[in-house]
Design an enzyme around this catalytic site. Structure first.
Site, PDB file in Angstrom:
ATOM      1  N   LYS A 221       0.844  -1.187   0.000  1.00 17.96           N
ATOM      2  CA  LYS A 221       0.000   0.000   0.000  1.00 17.96           C
ATOM      3  C   LYS A 221       0.882   1.241   0.000  1.00 17.96           C
ATOM      4  O   LYS A 221       1.513   1.572   0.992  1.00 17.96           O
ATOM      5  CB  LYS A 221      -0.926   0.056   1.218  1.00 17.96           C
TER       6      LYS A 221
ATOM      7  N   GLU B 155      10.040   1.147  10.363  1.00 18.29           N
ATOM      8  CA  GLU B 155      11.061   2.151  10.027  1.00 18.29           C
ATOM      9  C   GLU B 155      10.403   3.501  10.203  1.00 18.29           C
ATOM     10  O   GLU B 155       9.607   3.921   9.365  1.00 18.29           O
ATOM     11  CB  GLU B 155      11.530   1.965   8.574  1.00 18.29           C
TER      12      GLU B 155
ATOM     13  N   CYS C 113      13.690  10.782   6.384  1.00 21.60           N
ATOM     14  CA  CYS C 113      13.718  10.339   7.785  1.00 21.60           C
ATOM     15  C   CYS C 113      15.093  10.550   8.400  1.00 21.60           C
ATOM     16  O   CYS C 113      15.222  10.777   9.590  1.00 21.60           O
ATOM     17  CB  CYS C 113      13.319   8.875   7.876  1.00 21.60           C
TER      18      CYS C 113
ATOM     19  N   GLU D  15       9.820  15.956  14.818  1.00 21.82           N
ATOM     20  CA  GLU D  15      10.218  15.830  13.410  1.00 21.82           C
ATOM     21  C   GLU D  15       9.417  16.825  12.572  1.00 21.82           C
ATOM     22  O   GLU D  15       8.191  16.718  12.477  1.00 21.82           O
ATOM     23  CB  GLU D  15       9.945  14.398  12.938  1.00 21.82           C
TER      24      GLU D  15
HETATM   25  P1  NAD Z   1       2.423   8.212   7.775  1.00 20.39           P
HETATM   26  O1  NAD Z   1       2.726   7.443   8.990  1.00 20.39           O
HETATM   27  O2  NAD Z   1       1.408   9.292   7.845  1.00 20.39           O
HETATM   28  O3  NAD Z   1       1.937   7.261   6.584  1.00 20.39           O
HETATM   29  C1  NAD Z   1       2.725   6.229   6.086  1.00 20.39           C
HETATM   30  C2  NAD Z   1       1.837   5.196   5.436  1.00 20.39           C
HETATM   31  O4  NAD Z   1       0.992   4.607   6.414  1.00 20.39           O
HETATM   32  C3  NAD Z   1       0.918   5.741   4.346  1.00 20.39           C
HETATM   33  O5  NAD Z   1       0.851   4.801   3.296  1.00 20.39           O
HETATM   34  C4  NAD Z   1      -0.420   5.837   5.078  1.00 20.39           C
HETATM   35  O6  NAD Z   1      -1.543   5.782   4.217  1.00 20.39           O
HETATM   36  C5  NAD Z   1      -0.352   4.616   5.958  1.00 20.39           C
HETATM   37  N1  NAD Z   1      -1.231   4.648   7.136  1.00 20.39           N
HETATM   38  C6  NAD Z   1      -1.696   5.731   7.804  1.00 20.39           C
HETATM   39  N2  NAD Z   1      -2.465   5.345   8.847  1.00 20.39           N
HETATM   40  C7  NAD Z   1      -2.486   3.986   8.847  1.00 20.39           C
HETATM   41  C8  NAD Z   1      -3.080   3.003   9.696  1.00 20.39           C
HETATM   42  N3  NAD Z   1      -3.812   3.339  10.753  1.00 20.39           N
HETATM   43  N4  NAD Z   1      -2.858   1.699   9.414  1.00 20.39           N
HETATM   44  C9  NAD Z   1      -2.095   1.332   8.356  1.00 20.39           C
HETATM   45  N5  NAD Z   1      -1.520   2.225   7.515  1.00 20.39           N
HETATM   46  C10 NAD Z   1      -1.696   3.539   7.762  1.00 20.39           C
HETATM   47  O7  NAD Z   1       3.833   8.757   7.294  1.00 20.39           O
HETATM   48  P2  NAD Z   1       4.132   9.784   6.114  1.00 20.39           P
HETATM   49  O8  NAD Z   1       3.731  11.143   6.579  1.00 20.39           O
HETATM   50  O9  NAD Z   1       3.581   9.253   4.835  1.00 20.39           O
HETATM   51  O10 NAD Z   1       5.728   9.675   6.005  1.00 20.39           O
HETATM   52  C11 NAD Z   1       6.587  10.448   6.738  1.00 20.39           C
HETATM   53  C12 NAD Z   1       7.158   9.662   7.905  1.00 20.39           C
HETATM   54  O11 NAD Z   1       7.853   8.503   7.416  1.00 20.39           O
HETATM   55  C13 NAD Z   1       8.196  10.458   8.661  1.00 20.39           C
HETATM   56  O12 NAD Z   1       8.005  10.284  10.034  1.00 20.39           O
HETATM   57  C14 NAD Z   1       9.526   9.810   8.225  1.00 20.39           C
HETATM   58  O13 NAD Z   1      10.570   9.980   9.131  1.00 20.39           O
HETATM   59  C15 NAD Z   1       9.132   8.386   8.052  1.00 20.39           C
HETATM   60  N6  NAD Z   1      10.088   7.653   7.195  1.00 20.39           N
HETATM   61  C16 NAD Z   1      10.937   6.745   7.771  1.00 20.39           C
HETATM   62  C17 NAD Z   1      11.883   6.071   6.985  1.00 20.39           C
HETATM   63  C18 NAD Z   1      12.846   5.068   7.594  1.00 20.39           C
HETATM   64  O14 NAD Z   1      13.458   4.325   6.840  1.00 20.39           O
HETATM   65  N7  NAD Z   1      12.991   5.033   8.913  1.00 20.39           N
HETATM   66  C19 NAD Z   1      11.944   6.326   5.610  1.00 20.39           C
HETATM   67  C20 NAD Z   1      11.065   7.241   5.062  1.00 20.39           C
HETATM   68  C21 NAD Z   1      10.122   7.906   5.869  1.00 20.39           C
END
Ligand code: NAD
Length: 481
Positions: free
Chosen positions: A180, A255, A289, A385
């Site tokens: 997804k 992650e 991230c 963040e």
């Molecule tokens: P997010 O947590 O809002 O969403 C990430 C994904 O989760 C999306 O596909 C979203 O639709 C889905 N999602 C949201 N609610 C959900 C639920 N209740 N159940 C299942 N899936 C759900 O994150 P974002 O804003 O898209 O991304 C930014 C974040 O990602 C930042 O915190 C960043 O640091 C982190 N990130 C981490 C890494 C790493 O490798 N550690 C890499 C890239 C981004």
């Protein structure tokens, strides 16, 4: 003809069992070009019933994929990497259009995506167990088996690259997948699923359900027939997913975010350090991230660094990804609003704005490279963040103070140290609470090295051979002789 005309279809369905399908009730979402604020395409928004269908198809495809010989699996997976290279220009342009990043940064993400498939392809026939001597009456040995149906949930900052980071090791280990992508940036993931099929991945092995966190993501992470979940995204969503997965005792690899310190000592080469840190906070408009968003700098070089860094930030050219300037827009209206909110918080907390701080007065979600000085580590802009091109600069006097500031956050993804003193660098590398430590550099990791977080930044590791741990379980077989 514009890039958009050539690359983007008007509508996209769900990709399930090798076929395009609409969501069961016809629901859809719009993906927006962040440089123009105009819709790019209509994309199906999966409901729980669609998720059930995708998981069922992945389950049906599992036994045959698991039983495909490792060298055949490896060949198909290597071919995916080659096709990603072949379609590299198209994929990079699509990513840049949907996500906003400058074209050359998208190209580098796609190159790395190809490398993930090539790298893991070589591991397909190297998954081995152990034999364990337990005495003369019994033979014990272990085998490593796939979990079954794996789920990858990805964020919007590196859609194509994170597809590859999760899907390649999952497939190599013999799992099928349901992916997804984030609702803001689904296009490259959908194209990559087609590329997997063209490489010879059987129908049902790679499936994509597009949609929102709820109901699409949550239906996947609470699904009783999903065997392992890899999530990349924010801490609050990671926490929600752990709770959902707990009901079925489904293992999760998380992650999550970071608030990553770059510690700068007076003996560091300030020219090089300035360039590294600019790259580390302004790449992908700071939506990384592992961005270096806290500079913890010795008081003796503070003013000189700030002056150089502000010059550097003010030299950044900003524009749509397709123009391939230094920085593109933020990925969405929500993200722009969040970054501007944090800039406001920085003002209210009493930090000094050294440069930037404004949205650009034009269409698109553009914000200036921004630097705050006089930051104290307990301010929200130093603890939370922001996920934008906003650097916070925190001075220190002693080495122990620097270490304390660096570790005093709930995150532990990446830390970096800039110094010419090799002993100090090693001392810090051992004491920094982070899954990844850079010394006199930032970014540029290869696909072979493990990546993941300490503390609230995550559970488990992706990349490198460590990632296979999320996709293989160990069985011990004991034989009475
Ligand atoms: P997010 O947590 O809002 O969403 C990430 C994904 O989760 C999306 O596909 C979203 O639709 C889905 N999602 C949201 N609610 C959900 C639920 N209740 N159940 C299942 N899936 C759900 O994150 P974002 O804003 O898209 O991304 C930014 C974040 O990602 C930042 O915190 C960043 O640091 C982190 N990130 C981490 C890494 C790493 O490798 N550690 C890499 C890239 C981004």
């Amino acid at each position: 003809m514009t890039i958009s005309d050539r690359l983007v279809r008007d509508t996209y369905g769900l990709y399930i069992g090798g076929k395009w399908m609409s969501a069961v009730d016809g629901e859809h979402l719009l993906t927006i070009n962040p440089a123009t604020e105009k819709p790019l395409a209509e994309v199906a928004a999966a409901q729980a019933t669609d998720v059930d269908r995708a998981v069922e198809v992945a389950r049906e495809a599992y036994p045959a994929w698991r039983d495909t010989s490792p060298d055949e699996r490896g060949r198909i997976i290597y071919r995916i990497g080659q096709l990603i290279r072949e379609y590299g220009d198209e994929l990079a342009a699509l990513e840049s259009l949907d996500q906003g990043k400058p074209l050359s940064q998208a190209e580098s993400d796609i190159e790395s995506a190809a490398r993930y498939f090539e790298y893991y392809a070589g591991a397909a026939d190297k998954v081995e167990g152990r034999s364990i001597p337990v005495g003369s009456k019994q033979v014990d040995f272990t085998v490593r088996e796939p979990y079954g149906v794996s789920v990858q949930i990805t964020p919007w900052n590196f859609p194509a690259n994170l597809f590859a980071r999760g899907v390649a090791p999952a497939l190599v280990a013999g799992n099928t997948t349901v992916i997804k992508p984030a609702e803001q940036t689904p296009l490259s993931t959908l194209r990559l699923a087609e590329i997997c099929a063209e490489a010879g991945i059987p129908d049902g092995v790679v499936n994509v359900v597009t949609g929102f966190g709820k109901p699409t993501g949550s239906a996947l992470t609470s699904h009783p027939d999903v065997d392992t979940i890899t999530f990349t995204g924010s801490v609050p969503t990671g926490q929600a997913i752990m709770k959902q997965a707990a009901n079925n005792v489904t293992p999760v690899t998380l992650e999550l975010g970071g608030k990553n310190p770059a510690i700068v000592f007076p003996d560091a080469d300030l020219d090089k350090t300035t360039n590294w840190i600019a790259r580390a906070i302004f790449t992908n408009s700071g939506q990384v991230c592992s961005a270096a968003d806290r500079v913890v700098i010795h008081e003796d070089v503070h003013d000189e660094f700030v002056s150089r860094f502000v010059d550097c930030a003010e030299s950044y050219e900003i524009g749509p990804g397709a123009q391939d300037l230094d920085m593109g827009p933020l990925a969405s209206a929500d993200q722009l609003e969040k970054v501007l909110r944090y800039i406001e918080i920085g003002h209210k907390e009493g930090a000094t704005l050294a440069t930037g701080g404004n949205a650009l007065d034009r269409d698109g979600f553009f914000v200036e490279p921004t630097v705050f000085t006089d930051v104290e580590n307990d301010m929200r802009i130093a603890q939370e963040e922001i996920f934008g091109p906003v650097l916070t600069v925190i001075p220190f006097t002693t080495e122990s103070e620097a270490l304390e500031i660096a570790n005093d956050v709930e995150y532990g993804l990446v830390s970096g140290i800039f110094t010419d003193d090799i002993k100090r660098a090693h001392r810090f590398a051992q004491r920094l609470e982070a899954g990844n430590v850079y010394i006199n550099k930032w970014f540029g990791d290869t696909n072979q090295t493990p990546f993941g977080g300490y503390k609230k930044s995550g559970i488990g590791r992706e990349k490198g051979l460590d990632a296979l741990e999320s996709y293989l379980q160990t069985k011990n077989i004991a034989v009475n002789i």
